[in-house]
Design a protein around this motif. Structure first.
Motif, PDB file in Angstrom:
ATOM      1  N   ALA A  80       0.838  -1.202   0.000  1.00  0.00           N
ATOM      2  CA  ALA A  80       0.000   0.000   0.000  1.00  0.00           C
ATOM      3  C   ALA A  80       0.869   1.247   0.000  1.00  0.00           C
ATOM      4  O   ALA A  80       1.673   1.457   0.909  1.00  0.00           O
ATOM      5  N   GLN A  81       0.736   2.067  -1.029  1.00  0.00           N
ATOM      6  CA  GLN A  81       1.513   3.292  -1.125  1.00  0.00           C
ATOM      7  C   GLN A  81       1.044   4.320  -0.097  1.00  0.00           C
ATOM      8  O   GLN A  81      -0.150   4.375   0.234  1.00  0.00           O
ATOM      9  N   PRO A  82       1.957   5.142   0.440  1.00  0.00           N
ATOM     10  CA  PRO A  82       1.563   6.153   1.433  1.00  0.00           C
ATOM     11  C   PRO A  82       0.542   7.132   0.865  1.00  0.00           C
ATOM     12  O   PRO A  82       0.492   7.386  -0.343  1.00  0.00           O
ATOM     13  N   ALA A  83      -0.279   7.668   1.749  1.00  0.00           N
ATOM     14  CA  ALA A  83      -1.281   8.663   1.355  1.00  0.00           C
ATOM     15  C   ALA A  83      -0.647  10.049   1.333  1.00  0.00           C
ATOM     16  O   ALA A  83       0.243  10.349   2.136  1.00  0.00           O
ATOM     17  N   THR A  84      -1.118  10.878   0.433  1.00  0.00           N
ATOM     18  CA  THR A  84      -0.638  12.260   0.367  1.00  0.00           C
ATOM     19  C   THR A  84      -1.725  13.194   0.889  1.00  0.00           C
ATOM     20  O   THR A  84      -2.918  12.882   0.789  1.00  0.00           O
ATOM     21  N   PRO A  85      -1.355  14.341   1.444  1.00  0.00           N
ATOM     22  CA  PRO A  85      -2.367  15.299   1.916  1.00  0.00           C
ATOM     23  C   PRO A  85      -3.344  15.714   0.820  1.00  0.00           C
ATOM     24  O   PRO A  85      -4.538  15.884   1.081  1.00  0.00           O
ATOM     25  N   ILE A 120      -3.177  17.139   6.259  1.00  0.00           N
ATOM     26  CA  ILE A 120      -1.819  16.692   6.622  1.00  0.00           C
ATOM     27  C   ILE A 120      -1.851  15.773   7.846  1.00  0.00           C
ATOM     28  O   ILE A 120      -1.286  14.669   7.801  1.00  0.00           O
ATOM     29  N   PRO A 121      -2.484  16.174   8.982  1.00  0.00           N
ATOM     30  CA  PRO A 121      -2.496  15.252  10.131  1.00  0.00           C
ATOM     31  C   PRO A 121      -3.203  13.939   9.848  1.00  0.00           C
ATOM     32  O   PRO A 121      -2.759  12.880  10.311  1.00  0.00           O
ATOM     33  N   ILE A 122      -4.290  13.971   9.069  1.00  0.00           N
ATOM     34  CA  ILE A 122      -4.997  12.715   8.758  1.00  0.00           C
ATOM     35  C   ILE A 122      -4.125  11.821   7.879  1.00  0.00           C
ATOM     36  O   ILE A 122      -4.049  10.602   8.097  1.00  0.00           O
ATOM     37  N   SER A 123      -3.444  12.398   6.902  1.00  0.00           N
ATOM     38  CA  SER A 123      -2.568  11.581   6.044  1.00  0.00           C
ATOM     39  C   SER A 123      -1.429  10.982   6.855  1.00  0.00           C
ATOM     40  O   SER A 123      -1.004   9.850   6.604  1.00  0.00           O
ATOM     41  N   ASN A 124      -0.927  11.718   7.855  1.00  0.00           N
ATOM     42  CA  ASN A 124       0.128  11.181   8.726  1.00  0.00           C
ATOM     43  C   ASN A 124      -0.374   9.990   9.540  1.00  0.00           C
ATOM     44  O   ASN A 124       0.337   8.981   9.689  1.00  0.00           O
ATOM     45  N   ILE A 125      -1.595  10.101  10.054  1.00  0.00           N
ATOM     46  CA  ILE A 125      -2.178   9.004  10.832  1.00  0.00           C
ATOM     47  C   ILE A 125      -2.392   7.775   9.944  1.00  0.00           C
ATOM     48  O   ILE A 125      -2.100   6.641  10.337  1.00  0.00           O
ATOM     49  N   ILE A 126      -2.877   8.014   8.721  1.00  0.00           N
ATOM     50  CA  ILE A 126      -3.105   6.905   7.786  1.00  0.00           C
ATOM     51  C   ILE A 126      -1.789   6.197   7.475  1.00  0.00           C
ATOM     52  O   ILE A 126      -1.716   4.958   7.467  1.00  0.00           O
ATOM     53  N   ASN A 127      -0.764   6.960   7.220  1.00  0.00           N
ATOM     54  CA  ASN A 127       0.539   6.368   6.867  1.00  0.00           C
ATOM     55  C   ASN A 127       1.141   5.589   8.029  1.00  0.00           C
ATOM     56  O   ASN A 127       1.775   4.552   7.826  1.00  0.00           O
ATOM     57  N   LEU A 130      -0.727   2.287   8.056  1.00  0.00           N
ATOM     58  CA  LEU A 130      -0.255   1.375   7.016  1.00  0.00           C
ATOM     59  C   LEU A 130       1.125   0.825   7.345  1.00  0.00           C
ATOM     60  O   LEU A 130       1.418  -0.348   7.077  1.00  0.00           O
ATOM     61  N   LEU A 131       1.964   1.673   7.930  1.00  0.00           N
ATOM     62  CA  LEU A 131       3.334   1.274   8.232  1.00  0.00           C
ATOM     63  C   LEU A 131       3.386   0.214   9.333  1.00  0.00           C
ATOM     64  O   LEU A 131       4.164  -0.741   9.268  1.00  0.00           O
ATOM     65  N   LYS A 132       2.511   0.365  10.330  1.00  0.00           N
ATOM     66  CA  LYS A 132       2.529  -0.549  11.478  1.00  0.00           C
ATOM     67  C   LYS A 132       1.533  -1.703  11.353  1.00  0.00           C
ATOM     68  O   LYS A 132       1.554  -2.636  12.155  1.00  0.00           O
ATOM     69  N   ILE A 171     -12.407   7.754   4.770  1.00  0.00           N
ATOM     70  CA  ILE A 171     -11.215   8.283   4.085  1.00  0.00           C
ATOM     71  C   ILE A 171     -10.160   7.190   3.980  1.00  0.00           C
ATOM     72  O   ILE A 171      -9.594   6.933   2.905  1.00  0.00           O
ATOM     73  N   ILE A 172      -9.904   6.517   5.106  1.00  0.00           N
ATOM     74  CA  ILE A 172      -8.886   5.464   5.115  1.00  0.00           C
ATOM     75  C   ILE A 172      -9.313   4.311   4.210  1.00  0.00           C
ATOM     76  O   ILE A 172      -8.512   3.777   3.441  1.00  0.00           O
ATOM     77  N   GLU A 173     -10.585   3.932   4.297  1.00  0.00           N
ATOM     78  CA  GLU A 173     -11.066   2.802   3.503  1.00  0.00           C
ATOM     79  C   GLU A 173     -10.983   3.088   2.009  1.00  0.00           C
ATOM     80  O   GLU A 173     -10.615   2.210   1.221  1.00  0.00           O
ATOM     81  N   LYS A 174     -11.348   4.298   1.598  1.00  0.00           N
ATOM     82  CA  LYS A 174     -11.303   4.625   0.172  1.00  0.00           C
ATOM     83  C   LYS A 174      -9.871   4.602  -0.358  1.00  0.00           C
ATOM     84  O   LYS A 174      -9.626   4.139  -1.480  1.00  0.00           O
ATOM     85  N   LEU A 175      -8.951   5.096   0.452  1.00  0.00           N
ATOM     86  CA  LEU A 175      -7.551   5.058   0.038  1.00  0.00           C
ATOM     87  C   LEU A 175      -7.065   3.622  -0.134  1.00  0.00           C
ATOM     88  O   LEU A 175      -6.408   3.286  -1.125  1.00  0.00           O
TER      89      LEU A 175
END
Length: 611
Positions: A80-85, A120-127, A130-132, A171-175
């Motif tokens: 899964a590629q990281p999300a962008t703001p 920006i904060p939501i994309s950071n939380i999503i990433n 995904l990372l963990k 938001i997370i699910e759609k990504l």
């Protein structure tokens, strides 16, 4: 951050005009309860335990493992590629402000306004998620609204659960959906004859594919046996361990698989009944209802079902599954192969812990008139399947001889009710609004499945009569007024032209690779020598460039097939337009190379000009 947002935004209010206001009901022990808290708890307990109760009723657990049906493991691994703001902001701005935000949410109208600030904060939380490989637990709670669907309002079973999830969750699910779906499609993981929840796939495509095969079978004088399988709460009974193993099989491994495990487990729900919330309970089975990822995960879960079927064609529209088996006209009672397929189907269901509703599973023998129904027994899960004369599939009633007369009768009743609405409304609303009512209440029914049931113009005269009544009501014309000028004035196409337009748009999508893979080789261009077009562009050619080959048919029934009619209509309209646009027509691909929007506009203008 989630708790901070929740404290600031989250409010709880009662809706006095709630449609699910219930004063009393019966619990599972048939005892009348009136306390709002007790009623909401009774609903929640029922919904949470539905899957468990179905699984307990299984008389035979099965001896095969679900892994026996998994073939050709994907050698590629999903990352899964990281999300962008920017990506997050675009998704937030797509939210419908009129829809409920769900629990632990920011109201849609507000979140759209602050989308740039929180992207920006939501994309950071999503990433980080995904990372963990960990899904935020606060977003795994769903709010369920019971909506009455039929029969007594006292019975819990007569209410359909509508599940609401947090809009932050969406938001997370759609990504994740966009990434996973692209991966599966790129690697051709999803079964070609699965028409549900996929881009460029629809119920219309599912019907086209099935009806064409039936037409071809009847055209050869053979019998097509259709088995329409009914699953019990298929979405609710998905086994999480099996699903995670299948995700691994298709390439979702390592941290990504851990993320989905975290997403599926420890989910909770509560029922909200007229502002009173039940206690929260854990959900042990199923894909999350009302979610973005749930339908895609279900497709993965049943994606290997067709592997167990050897002698029939398997088609799906999500959980609507049907098998089509061909019986030779010379040996109509040789049903061993279809019975073998049904035994294999039952074994697959047992291995995958999906329960079958044998009593609601239907069988129908599609055949020409005069051919008798085979007398051999066909069984599924030990239950003899009794032949039906008609079956309803994805909203269309299909009869054993493919006349579609029962479907037209049902449609005619719907159109009459829509006309009554137009009769009542037209004295109180302007014409533009009347047209909106027409398209919403009349045209939508008229359009659906029209390429399937409406290919013979002579059979559609009563339906066309209802359409003429509708446009006369909109324009306040005399009930005997000539309809063509009214159609032209309103810019509305007649039913036969609607069908022709849809046929041509379907051919256009198939030729340009924008239709399901099942239709990849449906249409081929005619091969001919073009000598005189450049010399004389005004030539009225009998076979203009870009014409399609007409499929060979043995009987008239074959000419009613979607494949034949689409090619026939394409050639006929292309020939007419070649006379109007002779210069363009010298290019054999001019019709194909138009965009779908351009083609639709061109066809509408052409049809209206002939009224």
């Amino acid at each position: 951050m989630w708790s901070g947002i929740n404290e600031i935004i989250h409010t709880k209010s009662k809706n006095k005009n709630s449609p699910n206001c219930i004063e009393q009901m019966l619990n599972n022990e048939k005892v009348t309860i009136t306390d709002p808290k007790s009623m909401s708890n009774a609903f929640n307990t029922h919904y949470v335990n539905v899957a468990e109760e179905i699984l307990k009723q299984r008389k035979y657990p099965g001896c095969k493992s679900f892994t026996e049906y998994l073939k050709d493991s994907n050698s590629y691994t999903f990352m899964a590629q990281p999300a962008t703001p920017k990506e997050v902001e675009v998704l937030i701005k797509s939210f419908d402000s009129s829809k409920s935000a769900g629990p632990n949410s920011i109201p849609n109208k507000f979140i759209v306004q602050i989308s740039a600030s929180i992207a920006i904060p939501i994309s950071n939380i999503i990433n980080q998620s995904l990372l963990k490989g960990i899904y935020p637990s606060i977003l795994k709670t769903s709010k369920v609204i019971p909506v009455h669907k039929k029969d007594s309002k006292l019975e819990i079973v007569n209410y359909r659960p509508i599940s609401l999830l947090s809009n932050i969750n969406k938001i997370i699910e759609k990504l994740m959906f966009n990434r996973l779906y692209s991966f599966l499609e790129f690697h051709n993981c999803i079964y070609d004859l699965q028409f549900g929840f996929r881009e460029m796939h629809s119920t219309n495509h599912a019907l086209m594919s099935m009806i064409q095969q039936i037409r071809d079978t009847m055209d050869d004088g053979n019998i097509a046996v259709g088995v329409f399988v009914d699953f019990q709460k298929a979405f609710d009974t998905v086994n999480h361990d099996i699903l995670l193993r299948k995700l691994d099989h298709y390439g979702v491994r390592g941290i990504s698989n851990s993320w989905f495990k975290s997403y599926l487990t420890d989910r909770k729900q509560y029922v909200s009944l007229d502002g009173t919330d039940s206690d929260q309970e854990f959900i042990k089975h199923g894909v999350p209802q009302g979610s973005v990822l749930g339908p895609l995960l279900f497709l993965i879960y049943i994606n290997d079902l067709h592997q167990c079927i050897k002698h029939s064609t398997t088609r799906h529209f999500a959980d609507d599954t049907n098998l089509l088996h061909i019986l030779n006209k010379s040996f109509p009672n040789r049903t061993k192969k279809i019975n073998r397929d049904l035994r294999c189907l039952n074994n697959w269901l047992l291995a995958n812990k999906i329960s079958l509703n044998s009593t609601k599973t239907e069988i129908i023998f599609f055949r020409k008139r005069g051919i008798p129904v085979p007398i051999k027994k066909i069984k599924l899960n030990g239950v003899k399947l009794l032949p039906s004369s008609r079956v309803k599939y994805v909203g269309i009633t299909i009869d054993e001889h493919l006349t579609f007369e029962p479907n037209r009768k049902i449609l005619q009743s719907k159109l009459k009710r829509a006309n009554n609405l137009l009769s009542i409304s037209r004295h109180y609303v302007p014409k533009d609004l009347l047209k909106q009512i027409y398209f919403g209440q009349f045209h939508s029914h008229l359009m659906y499945g029209s390429q399937i049931w409406g290919l013979n113009d002579n059979d559609n005269l009563k339906i066309l009569t209802q359409q003429k009544k509708a446009i006369r009501k909109i324009s306040f014309a005399h009930y005997e007024a000539h309809a063509d000028p009214i159609f032209k004035e309103l810019g509305i196409l007649k039913l036969p032209d609607i069908i022709k337009m849809n046929n041509l748009l379907f051919v256009h999508s198939a030729l340009n690779g924008k239709a399901p893979k099942a239709f990849k080789d449906y249409f081929k261009f005619q091969q001919f020598h073009n000598y005189n077009i450049r010399r004389n562009p005004n030539t009225a050619y009998s076979i203009p460039p870009g014409s399609l080959e007409l499929p060979t048919t043995n009987l008239l029934v074959g000419q009613k097939g979607i494949r034949y009619r689409c090619a026939f209509d394409w050639n006929a309209i292309l020939k007419e337009l070649a006379r109007i646009h002779p210069v363009s027509a010298t290019n054999e691909n001019w019709f194909k190379d138009l965009s779908s929007h351009q083609l639709k506009a061109l066809l509408k203008k052409f049809f209206l000009s002939n009224y």
